[in-house]
Design an enzyme around this catalytic site. Sequence first.
Site, PDB file in Angstrom:
ATOM      1  N   LYS A 133       3.965   9.144   8.902  1.00 25.24           N
ATOM      2  CA  LYS A 133       3.440   8.409  10.578  1.00 25.24           C
ATOM      3  C   LYS A 133       4.436   8.830  11.721  1.00 25.24           C
ATOM      4  O   LYS A 133       4.227   9.955  12.155  1.00 25.24           O
ATOM      5  CB  LYS A 133       3.439   7.264  10.226  1.00 25.24           C
ATOM      6  CG  LYS A 133       2.324   6.749   9.286  1.00 25.24           C
ATOM      7  CD  LYS A 133       1.839   5.124   9.174  1.00 25.24           C
ATOM      8  CE  LYS A 133       0.638   4.818   8.400  1.00 25.24           C
ATOM      9  NZ  LYS A 133       0.642   4.513   7.324  1.00 25.24           N
ATOM     10  N   ASP A 181       9.212   3.056   0.283  1.00 20.80           N
ATOM     11  CA  ASP A 181       8.152   3.625   0.852  1.00 20.80           C
ATOM     12  C   ASP A 181       8.358   3.084   2.634  1.00 20.80           C
ATOM     13  O   ASP A 181       8.146   2.006   3.043  1.00 20.80           O
ATOM     14  CB  ASP A 181       6.962   3.042   0.434  1.00 20.80           C
ATOM     15  CG  ASP A 181       5.809   3.644   0.983  1.00 20.80           C
ATOM     16  OD1 ASP A 181       5.910   4.147   2.408  1.00 20.80           O
ATOM     17  OD2 ASP A 181       4.617   3.399   0.621  1.00 20.80           O
ATOM     18  N   TYR A 223       0.849  -1.201  -0.134  1.00 19.32           N
ATOM     19  CA  TYR A 223       0.071   0.085   0.053  1.00 19.32           C
ATOM     20  C   TYR A 223       1.022   1.419   0.044  1.00 19.32           C
ATOM     21  O   TYR A 223       1.887   1.468   0.966  1.00 19.32           O
ATOM     22  CB  TYR A 223      -0.862   0.060   1.290  1.00 19.32           C
ATOM     23  CG  TYR A 223      -1.873   1.299   1.384  1.00 19.32           C
ATOM     24  CD1 TYR A 223      -2.876   1.401   0.369  1.00 19.32           C
ATOM     25  CD2 TYR A 223      -1.565   2.361   2.340  1.00 19.32           C
ATOM     26  CE1 TYR A 223      -3.863   2.492   0.473  1.00 19.32           C
ATOM     27  CE2 TYR A 223      -2.311   3.343   2.284  1.00 19.32           C
ATOM     28  CZ  TYR A 223      -3.368   3.425   1.716  1.00 19.32           C
ATOM     29  OH  TYR A 223      -4.156   4.708   1.595  1.00 19.32           O
TER      30      TYR A 223
HETATM   31  C1  LIG Z   1       0.095   5.028   5.729  1.00 19.95           C
HETATM   32  C2  LIG Z   1       0.766   4.326   4.578  1.00 19.95           C
HETATM   33  C3  LIG Z   1       0.813   5.469   3.324  1.00 19.95           C
HETATM   34  C4  LIG Z   1      -0.142   6.518   3.285  1.00 19.95           C
HETATM   35  O1  LIG Z   1       0.195   7.546   4.294  1.00 19.95           O
HETATM   36  P1  LIG Z   1      -1.133   8.482   4.624  1.00 19.95           P
HETATM   37  O2  LIG Z   1      -0.362   9.431   5.766  1.00 19.95           O
HETATM   38  O3  LIG Z   1      -2.264   7.597   5.287  1.00 19.95           O
HETATM   39  O4  LIG Z   1      -1.325   9.348   3.467  1.00 19.95           O
HETATM   40  C5  LIG Z   1       1.603   5.213   2.415  1.00 19.95           C
HETATM   41  N1  LIG Z   1       2.697   4.084   2.291  1.00 19.95           N
HETATM   42  C6  LIG Z   1       2.479   3.068   3.440  1.00 19.95           C
HETATM   43  C7  LIG Z   1       3.729   2.070   3.304  1.00 19.95           C
HETATM   44  C8  LIG Z   1       1.722   3.341   4.651  1.00 19.95           C
HETATM   45  O5  LIG Z   1       1.621   2.606   5.443  1.00 19.95           O
END
Ligand SMILES: *Cc1c(COP(=O)(O)O)cnc(C)c1O
Length: 425
Positions: A270, A242, A147
Amino acid sequence: MKRRRINENKRVLKAAKRVLVGGVNSPARAFNYVKTDPIPIKKGKGSRIYDYNGNRYIDYLLGFGSVILGHGINEVTKEISDSCEDGIVFGATNLYEVKLAESIRKAVPFFEKIRFTTSGTEAVMSALRLARGATGRNKIIKFAHSYHGHADHLLAKSGSGVATLGIPGSKGVPKDFTRHTLTAPYGDRHYMDRLFNKFGSDIAAVIVEPVGGNYGVITPDIGFMRYLRDITKKRGSLLVFDEVITGFRLHFGTAAQYFGIKPDLICLGKIIGGGLPIGAYGGGNKVMKHLAPTGGVYQASTFAGNPVVMRAGVKTIHLLSNMRKRYEFINNLTEDLVIELLREAAILGIGLSMRVFCSMFSLRFERKAHFEIFYKIMLKEGIYLAPSEFESNFLSFSHNRKDIEKTINAAKKALHAIATKRGLI
Ligand SMILES: *Cc1c(COP(=O)(O)O)cnc(C)c1O
């Protein structure tokens, strides 16, 4: 557990459903997967959160892994309230943007330049735009079940809520928009070789979560990531990590450092905002210089780098830096928890598998109905887990051994209930 006569949780949910779609602002919060009403959360302190009925839970969701220190950490909340006194947004550079960039760079020298955003979604979306702009190529490769936020072209075969809801992607995304998104099975070198043979000269970037956190926890394949580093280098594509979850989650730094692999761009989010909305991406000057205003790749924001978020981030990184031994402690606690749960499930003959990496873990029952039973009993016992087998659970620096023991005891009860229902005992 205290219970008030009026069910305030129900009242909040009912009101929420009147004005918010499905009563939520993000689908993963709706508890569809576990077929029960979600628990609205009023407040949190340390490893604990409280609903509107006054019930207390040990929290393993932690804002999807965001608050690694725990909830309501005094130093962080004081920093946030102090910063509000001075004004919240200016649309001009302030010293705290510099300070957060510097403290991240001190931990992760990889970041010669950083750009802050207001979410992980924006960070990833913009990093890939930059990769395309810097290489002059169109295609990106992502892995199934990862994701990377909810940008149009990244929702194909996605993890997180997309996986939870069992949908292949999202309605509202024209096929043309995902034309340049190639999806590969994680760990499959032959598949990657074929993609590179077919599209190599047009592949701008490969994006990967170094530890998958959005289809449960996906155990990292370090050999595969090294292979990705090699093939992208050979073919002139960029490797993008990511690390919106993994940045400052596995240790004081990035997963890239943890595994000893150097990508071209890293996305953060995060944790680095201390619980406030944030994202960031960065890398070497050579790539980052393509970003406007120094280069031709445009990306902008009204709220990015605002002093409130920046100061919460600086304080959080500072605290993490001083407490870095605590990573090992919570990683060990996580392992203990997982071992006990697996042992109990094995004794009872319940098909449960768990994946764990550092302070991230996920559960997968052979039968989904068992997860539903397990989840509901855990809630009743005061344990708040991620409401889907496709999301990760996390520990924070506020979790202690007592929390883990309580969780193990609750889990034993839940597993026994499953076994009883199956007529095994
Ligand atoms: C949470 C998440 C995102 C998106 O971040 P948001 O702050 O919710 O837009 C992107 N990549 C990964 C791996 C994530 O866990």
